[in-house]
Design an enzyme around this catalytic site. Structure first.
Site, PDB file in Angstrom:
ATOM      1  CB  ILE A 182      -1.001   0.071   1.108  1.00  0.00           C
ATOM      2  CG1 ILE A 182      -1.961  -1.165   1.020  1.00  0.00           C
ATOM      3  CG2 ILE A 182      -1.713   1.371   1.316  1.00  0.00           C
ATOM      4  CD1 ILE A 182      -2.882  -1.194   2.152  1.00  0.00           C
ATOM      5  CE  LYS A 236      -1.656  -1.407  12.073  1.00  0.00           C
ATOM      6  NZ  LYS A 236      -0.923  -0.362  11.295  1.00  0.00           N
ATOM      7  CB  THR A 261      -0.181  -6.142   2.369  1.00  0.00           C
ATOM      8  OG1 THR A 261      -0.669  -6.538   3.519  1.00  0.00           O
ATOM      9  CG2 THR A 261      -0.791  -5.310   1.617  1.00  0.00           C
ATOM     10  CE1 TYR A 293      -0.916  -5.000  11.956  1.00  0.00           C
ATOM     11  CE2 TYR A 293      -3.274  -5.433  12.101  1.00  0.00           C
ATOM     12  CZ  TYR A 293      -2.431  -5.163  11.440  1.00  0.00           C
ATOM     13  OH  TYR A 293      -2.779  -4.075  10.523  1.00  0.00           O
TER      14      TYR A 293
END
Length: 291
Positions: A39, A191, A220, A187
């Site tokens: 991205i 975030k 990704t 993760y």
């Protein structure tokens, strides 16, 4: 919380007018982190095509050079690309990266992120890998670049969040997850913290818009955290670009191009302030503020 000064309306209007005039006569500059692939690289390509000057961040100088050559081979103007390098597992390199950014800076895209391995790993700074790369590093970079962002006038910070942040929980006594660890939990926590930081930053800083965006499940290196497949990278890049250049609500959270409701703790100011203070200490900004 630091004191916020309020200008007289006429003064504020004059400053905005001068900023608009300056922006009209200079190329806009963006720093896109994690732009060696995925991205980040797609966003960098789009921005250069739109006439932006892009600081193309990669983990190493070699990776940055390869990424820049790839974009140039696809038609990007080499005069609009400047590779910069920093390994986010070293907070000292994050500070060095901030020193390389000359003012003014119109856009910061906090895209760089990793998914931890099945076995917990630590950085040279002693933090759990995902916690540092996905949260502490962008927190530190953003704080250090606030003067450059403020100097631009009408600048913006875009944090790449994740819908998984709703699964996250902040273990205040063990943010580095030395006790219980899993890649997804680490993760999600990172975030969540990044989304809380974005919302709190929007409350604290005038003149810099902040947008949190989940770009969707995209193909990704992070796809394995969500599913076995994902949408094309370009789809995620378009969501990030919209957050970067279109009308959005500062402090808001978006999923794709639509505004969404984040985890309840994102709107909890006491928790956000607590995270801010703790983050300052973890990256050493509290020492600088007392110096």
């Amino acid at each position: 919380m630091p004191a916020i000064t309020v200008d007289h309306p006429a003064t504020t209007s004059a400053r905005r007018s001068r900023s608009a005039e300056l922006r009209a006569h200079r190329p806009r500059t963006a720093l896109v982190t994690g732009a060696a692939e995925g991205i980040g690289q797609a966003v960098a390509a789009r921005l250069t095509a739109m006439g932006w000057r892009v600081l193309l961040h990669a983990r190493t100088s070699a990776e940055g050079a390869v990424a820049a050559d790839r974009l140039i081979s696809q038609g990007a103007d080499p005069e609009r690309l400047r590779p910069v390098a920093a390994d986010f597992t070293h907070l000292a390199e994050v500070r060095d990266l901030a020193d390389q950014v000359t003012s003014p800076l119109d856009l910061l895209v906090n895209n760089a992120a990793v998914a931890g391995d099945l076995r917990r790993a630590e950085t040279v700074d002693g933090h759990e890998l995902t916690w540092q790369v996905d949260y502490l590093a962008p927190y530190l970079l953003t704080r250090l670049l606030l003067p450059a962002l403020s100097a631009a006038g009408g600048s913006r910070v875009v944090n790449l969040s994740s819908s998984l942040h709703r699964m996250g929980d902040l273990r205040w006594d063990d943010l580095d997850r030395t006790g219980r660890y899993s890649p997804v939990a680490a993760y999600a926590q990172a975030k969540l913290a990044l989304t809380m930081f974005g919302a709190e930053l929007a409350e604290r800083v005038n003149g810099v818009a902040v947008v949190n965006v989940h770009p969707g499940v995209v193909r990704t290196s992070l796809t394995r955290l969500y599913s076995r497949s994902g949408a094309p990278v370009e789809d995620g890049a378009l969501a990030v670009l919209r957050a970067a250049v279109s009308d959005t609500v500062s402090g808001g959270y978006y999923e794709g191009t639509l505004r969404a409701v984040p985890a309840p703790i994102v709107a909890d100011r006491p928790s956000a302030r607590r995270l801010w203070r703790l983050s300052e200490r973890l990256v050493g900004l509290d020492v600088l503020s007392r110096a």
